[in-house]
Every structure is written in structure tokens, then in C-alpha cells.
Design a protein around this motif. Structure first.
Motif, PDB file in Angstrom:
ATOM      1  N   THR A  50     -29.221  44.972  74.232  1.00  9.24           N
ATOM      2  CA  THR A  50     -28.761  46.015  75.144  1.00  9.24           C
ATOM      3  C   THR A  50     -28.404  45.389  76.488  1.00  9.24           C
ATOM      4  OG1 THR A  50     -30.859  46.555  76.245  1.00  9.24           O
ATOM      5  CG2 THR A  50     -30.471  47.542  74.069  1.00  9.24           C
ATOM      6  N   SER A  51     -27.809  46.180  77.359  1.00  9.24           N
ATOM      7  CA  SER A  51     -27.400  45.686  78.674  1.00  9.24           C
ATOM      8  C   SER A  51     -28.587  45.383  79.580  1.00  9.24           C
ATOM      9  CB  SER A  51     -26.477  46.706  79.353  1.00  9.24           C
ATOM     10  OG  SER A  51     -27.115  47.958  79.477  1.00  9.24           O
ATOM     11  N   GLU A  52     -29.820  45.644  79.123  1.00 17.87           N
ATOM     12  CA  GLU A  52     -31.018  45.268  79.885  1.00 17.87           C
ATOM     13  C   GLU A  52     -31.313  43.776  79.802  1.00 17.87           C
ATOM     14  OE1 GLU A  52     -34.276  48.610  79.463  1.00 17.87           O
ATOM     15  OE2 GLU A  52     -33.276  48.311  77.533  1.00 17.87           O
ATOM     16  N   ILE A  53     -30.615  43.059  78.941  1.00 19.72           N
ATOM     17  CA  ILE A  53     -30.882  41.635  78.712  1.00 19.72           C
ATOM     18  C   ILE A  53     -29.839  40.793  79.444  1.00 19.72           C
ATOM     19  CG2 ILE A  53     -31.212  39.847  76.985  1.00 19.72           C
ATOM     20  CD1 ILE A  53     -31.766  42.046  74.947  1.00 19.72           C
ATOM     21  N   ASP A  54     -30.280  40.010  80.433  1.00 16.58           N
ATOM     22  CA  ASP A  54     -29.397  39.170  81.235  1.00 16.58           C
ATOM     23  C   ASP A  54     -29.545  37.697  80.852  1.00 16.58           C
ATOM     24  OD1 ASP A  54     -28.527  41.389  82.781  1.00 16.58           O
ATOM     25  OD2 ASP A  54     -30.278  41.191  84.099  1.00 16.58           O
ATOM     26  N   PHE A  55     -28.601  36.888  81.309  1.00 26.29           N
ATOM     27  CA  PHE A  55     -28.640  35.425  81.175  1.00 26.29           C
ATOM     28  C   PHE A  55     -28.730  34.952  79.719  1.00 26.29           C
ATOM     29  CE2 PHE A  55     -29.936  35.968  85.589  1.00 26.29           C
ATOM     30  CZ  PHE A  55     -29.258  34.951  86.230  1.00 26.29           C
ATOM     31  N   VAL A  56     -28.160  35.703  78.790  1.00 28.14           N
ATOM     32  CA  VAL A  56     -28.133  35.242  77.401  1.00 28.14           C
ATOM     33  C   VAL A  56     -27.317  33.950  77.321  1.00 28.14           C
ATOM     34  CG1 VAL A  56     -27.312  35.756  75.074  1.00 28.14           C
ATOM     35  CG2 VAL A  56     -28.404  37.542  76.440  1.00 28.14           C
ATOM     36  N   GLY A  57     -27.877  32.937  76.714  1.00 30.90           N
ATOM     37  CA  GLY A  57     -27.174  31.664  76.595  1.00 30.90           C
ATOM     38  C   GLY A  57     -27.139  30.854  77.869  1.00 30.90           C
ATOM     39  N   GLY A  58     -27.943  31.231  78.877  1.00 29.04           N
ATOM     40  CA  GLY A  58     -27.984  30.454  80.109  1.00 29.04           C
ATOM     41  C   GLY A  58     -28.444  29.023  79.837  1.00 29.04           C
ATOM     42  N   GLY A  59     -27.636  28.050  80.246  1.00 23.97           N
ATOM     43  CA  GLY A  59     -27.978  26.644  80.031  1.00 23.97           C
ATOM     44  C   GLY A  59     -27.779  26.143  78.618  1.00 23.97           C
ATOM     45  N   LEU A  60     -27.073  26.896  77.771  1.00 20.19           N
ATOM     46  CA  LEU A  60     -26.842  26.458  76.388  1.00 20.19           C
ATOM     47  C   LEU A  60     -26.115  25.113  76.381  1.00 20.19           C
ATOM     48  CD1 LEU A  60     -26.966  27.191  73.327  1.00 20.19           C
ATOM     49  CD2 LEU A  60     -24.678  28.178  73.611  1.00 20.19           C
ATOM     50  N   ASP A  61     -26.674  24.156  75.617  1.00 19.54           N
ATOM     51  CA  ASP A  61     -26.059  22.835  75.541  1.00 19.54           C
ATOM     52  C   ASP A  61     -25.599  22.463  74.140  1.00 19.54           C
ATOM     53  OD1 ASP A  61     -28.554  22.623  74.448  1.00 19.54           O
ATOM     54  OD2 ASP A  61     -29.229  20.943  75.687  1.00 19.54           O
ATOM     55  N   SER A  62     -26.120  23.147  73.123  1.00 15.55           N
ATOM     56  CA  SER A  62     -25.732  22.852  71.745  1.00 15.55           C
ATOM     57  C   SER A  62     -26.167  24.012  70.854  1.00 15.55           C
ATOM     58  CB  SER A  62     -26.388  21.553  71.273  1.00 15.55           C
ATOM     59  OG  SER A  62     -27.805  21.660  71.310  1.00 15.55           O
ATOM     60  N   GLY A  63     -25.686  24.010  69.614  1.00  9.08           N
ATOM     61  CA  GLY A  63     -26.059  25.077  68.694  1.00  9.08           C
ATOM     62  C   GLY A  63     -25.271  26.351  68.938  1.00  9.08           C
ATOM     63  N   THR A  64     -25.698  27.422  68.259  1.00 10.02           N
ATOM     64  CA  THR A  64     -24.981  28.691  68.303  1.00 10.02           C
ATOM     65  C   THR A  64     -25.943  29.836  68.614  1.00 10.02           C
ATOM     66  OG1 THR A  64     -23.344  27.937  66.673  1.00 10.02           O
ATOM     67  CG2 THR A  64     -23.573  30.314  66.966  1.00 10.02           C
ATOM     68  N   ILE A  65     -25.518  30.720  69.509  1.00 10.17           N
ATOM     69  CA  ILE A  65     -26.245  31.959  69.778  1.00 10.17           C
ATOM     70  C   ILE A  65     -25.364  33.119  69.328  1.00 10.17           C
ATOM     71  CG2 ILE A  65     -27.214  33.475  71.541  1.00 10.17           C
ATOM     72  CD1 ILE A  65     -27.985  31.055  73.152  1.00 10.17           C
ATOM     73  N   ARG A  66     -25.883  33.939  68.424  1.00  8.28           N
ATOM     74  CA  ARG A  66     -25.161  35.113  67.942  1.00  8.28           C
ATOM     75  C   ARG A  66     -25.865  36.364  68.452  1.00  8.28           C
ATOM     76  NH1 ARG A  66     -24.994  32.032  62.835  1.00  8.28           N
ATOM     77  NH2 ARG A  66     -22.876  31.190  62.603  1.00  8.28           N
ATOM     78  N   GLY A  97     -22.351  23.390  76.490  1.00 13.20           N
ATOM     79  CA  GLY A  97     -21.851  23.140  75.152  1.00 13.20           C
ATOM     80  C   GLY A  97     -22.354  24.187  74.188  1.00 13.20           C
ATOM     81  N   GLY A  98     -21.995  24.030  72.913  1.00 17.87           N
ATOM     82  CA  GLY A  98     -22.412  25.008  71.917  1.00 17.87           C
ATOM     83  C   GLY A  98     -21.460  26.193  71.849  1.00 17.87           C
ATOM     84  N   LYS A  99     -21.945  27.272  71.241  1.00 17.21           N
ATOM     85  CA  LYS A  99     -21.098  28.447  71.000  1.00 17.21           C
ATOM     86  C   LYS A  99     -21.912  29.728  71.139  1.00 17.21           C
ATOM     87  CE  LYS A  99     -17.864  30.210  67.471  1.00 17.21           C
ATOM     88  NZ  LYS A  99     -17.300  29.958  66.121  1.00 17.21           N
ATOM     89  N   ILE A 100     -21.311  30.732  71.753  1.00 15.59           N
ATOM     90  CA  ILE A 100     -21.915  32.060  71.872  1.00 15.59           C
ATOM     91  C   ILE A 100     -20.961  33.081  71.267  1.00 15.59           C
ATOM     92  CG2 ILE A 100     -22.752  33.848  73.433  1.00 15.59           C
ATOM     93  CD1 ILE A 100     -23.492  31.691  75.418  1.00 15.59           C
ATOM     94  N   GLU A 101     -21.465  33.889  70.336  1.00 12.76           N
ATOM     95  CA  GLU A 101     -20.677  34.952  69.724  1.00 12.76           C
ATOM     96  C   GLU A 101     -21.363  36.285  70.023  1.00 12.76           C
ATOM     97  OE1 GLU A 101     -20.608  34.074  65.590  1.00 12.76           O
ATOM     98  OE2 GLU A 101     -19.508  32.192  65.813  1.00 12.76           O
ATOM     99  N   VAL A 102     -20.632  37.228  70.624  1.00 15.82           N
ATOM    100  CA  VAL A 102     -21.188  38.534  70.975  1.00 15.82           C
ATOM    101  C   VAL A 102     -20.395  39.624  70.262  1.00 15.82           C
ATOM    102  CG1 VAL A 102     -21.768  40.132  72.841  1.00 15.82           C
ATOM    103  CG2 VAL A 102     -21.863  37.657  73.238  1.00 15.82           C
ATOM    104  N   ARG A 103     -21.091  40.381  69.415  1.00 16.78           N
ATOM    105  CA  ARG A 103     -20.465  41.537  68.766  1.00 16.78           C
ATOM    106  C   ARG A 103     -20.803  42.777  69.591  1.00 16.78           C
ATOM    107  NH1 ARG A 103     -22.341  40.460  62.481  1.00 16.78           N
ATOM    108  NH2 ARG A 103     -21.547  38.312  62.330  1.00 16.78           N
ATOM    109  N   GLY A 104     -20.128  42.909  70.698  1.00 15.53           N
ATOM    110  CA  GLY A 104     -20.393  44.001  71.632  1.00 15.53           C
ATOM    111  C   GLY A 104     -19.760  43.683  72.975  1.00 15.53           C
ATOM    112  N   ASN A 105     -20.260  44.332  74.027  1.00 13.57           N
ATOM    113  CA  ASN A 105     -19.744  44.141  75.374  1.00 13.57           C
ATOM    114  C   ASN A 105     -20.686  43.247  76.178  1.00 13.57           C
ATOM    115  OD1 ASN A 105     -17.668  46.053  74.809  1.00 13.57           O
ATOM    116  ND2 ASN A 105     -19.076  47.720  75.309  1.00 13.57           N
ATOM    117  N   VAL A 106     -20.142  42.620  77.224  1.00 12.98           N
ATOM    118  CA  VAL A 106     -20.960  41.800  78.122  1.00 12.98           C
ATOM    119  C   VAL A 106     -20.774  42.301  79.550  1.00 12.98           C
ATOM    120  CG1 VAL A 106     -20.799  39.778  76.622  1.00 12.98           C
ATOM    121  CG2 VAL A 106     -19.162  40.061  78.480  1.00 12.98           C
ATOM    122  N   GLY A 107     -21.769  42.029  80.398  1.00 11.60           N
ATOM    123  CA  GLY A 107     -21.732  42.480  81.783  1.00 11.60           C
ATOM    124  C   GLY A 107     -20.961  41.541  82.695  1.00 11.60           C
ATOM    125  N   ASP A 108     -21.349  41.538  83.966  1.00 12.66           N
ATOM    126  CA  ASP A 108     -20.643  40.766  84.988  1.00 12.66           C
ATOM    127  C   ASP A 108     -21.006  39.274  84.935  1.00 12.66           C
ATOM    128  OD1 ASP A 108     -19.763  43.273  85.796  1.00 12.66           O
ATOM    129  OD2 ASP A 108     -21.221  43.428  87.437  1.00 12.66           O
TER     130      ASP A 108
END
Length: 270
Positions: A68-84, A99-110
């Protein structure tokens, strides 16, 4: 491929920050240590295991479900791997990502990808204001990497952006590319009002602009080889998510002449 899954226990008692919660960091911890990680922002803190149901084993993939939009800084400092991510997330996602990859099935904030220097970010929904923009205390905004937004984005995208590529399948809000120093932003749905305020360098590409600042000047029609090179690179990198190539001849709008004026807005030639 091994990985850990976090299922959010909404509603949260306070905002949650996942800054530094990355596959490489979790892989170095025991299950007990992972559950005790502090992800709250208030004095008492919130343990990761209290905010999320944790399953699987730490590896090169981290999946966040029920976000949900209550969760901030997802993937902060990601250097490798994948966050879905399945669901919407808050502000400062991919902050200082290298580095690495972030995939979001939804909307992201500012402030998505603020200060990022590498990696790939794919968002199926919309993004808020200041995508790739400079955060308080930083010198620059986005410094590298690739971001693809399949929806629309908010205001002031790319504020003080220095390097990297942002592709928007929808439309930008007002002020895209403000104070831009370098990099490329390609908006298939067109740009909102007054892009490029105080833009020094960089390239904005799209089919249309809602309105231009008076300090931008028409530089005529051009056949730009570099534009075809960019399109080919994005096709190889993004596949079906790559923007459609621009026409052979484009109209080059230069600016912002209120500063050094070496930026450009490229539109289909009339």
C-alpha cells in the motif's frame, strides 16, 4: 531462483520504510534477524516480522505482496537482485539504487528513483511528482539507470536529473525536465505545460507539448541520427515497452535560454 516473500499486514500503526531491505542484505541474515529488522519511522519502531508475514528463504528475489502507499523507500539502496511489488507503494522508492531490478504492479508515489545511479525500474501504473528528481539535501536527481512508467506521471519529473533514461508511456505533469542537467526523458503521451524550466542540458522527446516557456526557441527541422540510435538502444533494452520511433524529421526546440540553453525538446516535424 530463490527468494523471500513479504505479505503486508495492513493497516499499519505507522508508516513503513523498507530502505535497505534488499535481497543482498537479507541473504546475509538469519530468519530471526530478518524478522527483527526495524522498518518503522517512529521512536519505538516496528519489526519487519510484525509488519509483514514472511515466507520463503532469502535469495536473489524479494516479493512484496499486498503493498500500500503506507510503505516508503521500497528498493532503497538496491544493488543487485530483483524486487517485485504487487500493489501500490509510497514515496522514495528506488532511492539511491545502484543496480538490480524493481517491478511494481501498481502505482508509486513521489520521488521515484531519486539519486539512483543504475538498475532497471518497471511500473505498470502511474507515478507521482518529482520522478527522478532531486531530494532535499542532494545535489542532483537521477544519476543513471532506466525507468519505465506505463501510466502517467506527476509534476517536475527529472528535476536536476543528470543521467539516465525515463520512458513514460502516458503523459507527464507540468514542469517535466525542470533544471535538467542531462539524461533523456521520452513521453509517448506528450508533455504537460512548460517543460524544461531552467533546463541546462538533456533531451525531452515526445509527440506534443501542452505549452512552451517563452525562453525556448525553435531550432528548425532536423534528421537526427542520435535519435535513431536512442530508439534502437531502447528497443534492445526494453523490448515491447520501448517507445515507438519518432518520424525521420523532428522539430528541435532549444532551451532554456534563461540559462545556458543547451537542452532540447524534440517533437514530430510539422
Amino acid at each position: 531462483m530463490s527468494g523471500l516473500t513479504l505479505r503486508f499486514k495492513a493497516p499499519a500503526t505507522e508508516r513503513i520504510t523498507l530502505d535497505g531491505i534488499t535481497p543482498s542484505k537479507l541473504a546475509a541474515l538469519s530468519a530471526h534477524e530478518i524478522g527483527k529488522l526495524n522498518v518503522g519511522i517512529e521512536k519505538g519502531g516496528v519489526a519487519l516480522g510484525d509488519a509483514f508475514d514472511i515466507s520463503g528463504s532469502a535469495g536473489d528475489t524479494l516479493t512484496i505482496e499486498g503493498a500500500t502507499s503506507e510503505i516508503d523507500f521500497v528498493g532503497g539502496g538496491l544493488d543487485s537482485g530483483t524486487i517485485r511489488v504487487i500493489g501500490n507503494i509510497g514515496s522514495f522508492a528506488a532511492r539511491l539504487m545502484t543496480g538490480g531490478k524493481i517491478e511494481v504492479r501498481g502505482n508509486v508515489g513521489d520521488y521515484l528513483a531519486s539519486g539512483s545511479t543504475g538498475g532497471m525500474i518497471l511500473v505498470s501504473g502511474n507515478a507521482g511528482d518529482n520522478l527522478g528528481g532531486v531530494a532535499t539535501g542532494d545535489r542532483f536527481g537521477m544519476l543513471g539507470g532506466t525507468v519505465v512508467i506505463e501510466g502517467n506521471i506527476g509534476a517536475r519529473a527529472g528535476d536536476k536529473m543528470r543521467r539516465g533514461v525515463i520512458v513514460i508511456k502516458g503523459k507527464t505533469g507540468p514542469g517535466a525536465g525542470s533544471r535538467m542537467i542531462g539524461g533523456t526523458m521520452w513521453a509517448e503521451g506528450g508533455f504537460g505545460a512548460e517543460p524544461g524550466l531552467m533546463m541546462r542540458r538533456g533531451t525531452l522527446i515526445g509527440p506534443s507539448v501542452e505549452s512552451l516557456l517563452p525562453t525556448f526557441v525553435d531550432c528548425g527541422k532536423h534528421d537526427l541520427v542520435i535519435l535513431r540510435v536512442i530508439a534502437r538502444y531502447l528497443k534492445e533494452t526494453l523490448g515491447h515497452l520501448a517507445p515507438k520511433p519518432m518520424p525521420l524529421f523532428v522539430q528541435k526546440i532549444g532551451g532554456d535560454t534563461a540559462t545556458i540553453g543547451r537542452g532540447e525538446i524534440l517533437l514530430p516535424a510539422a
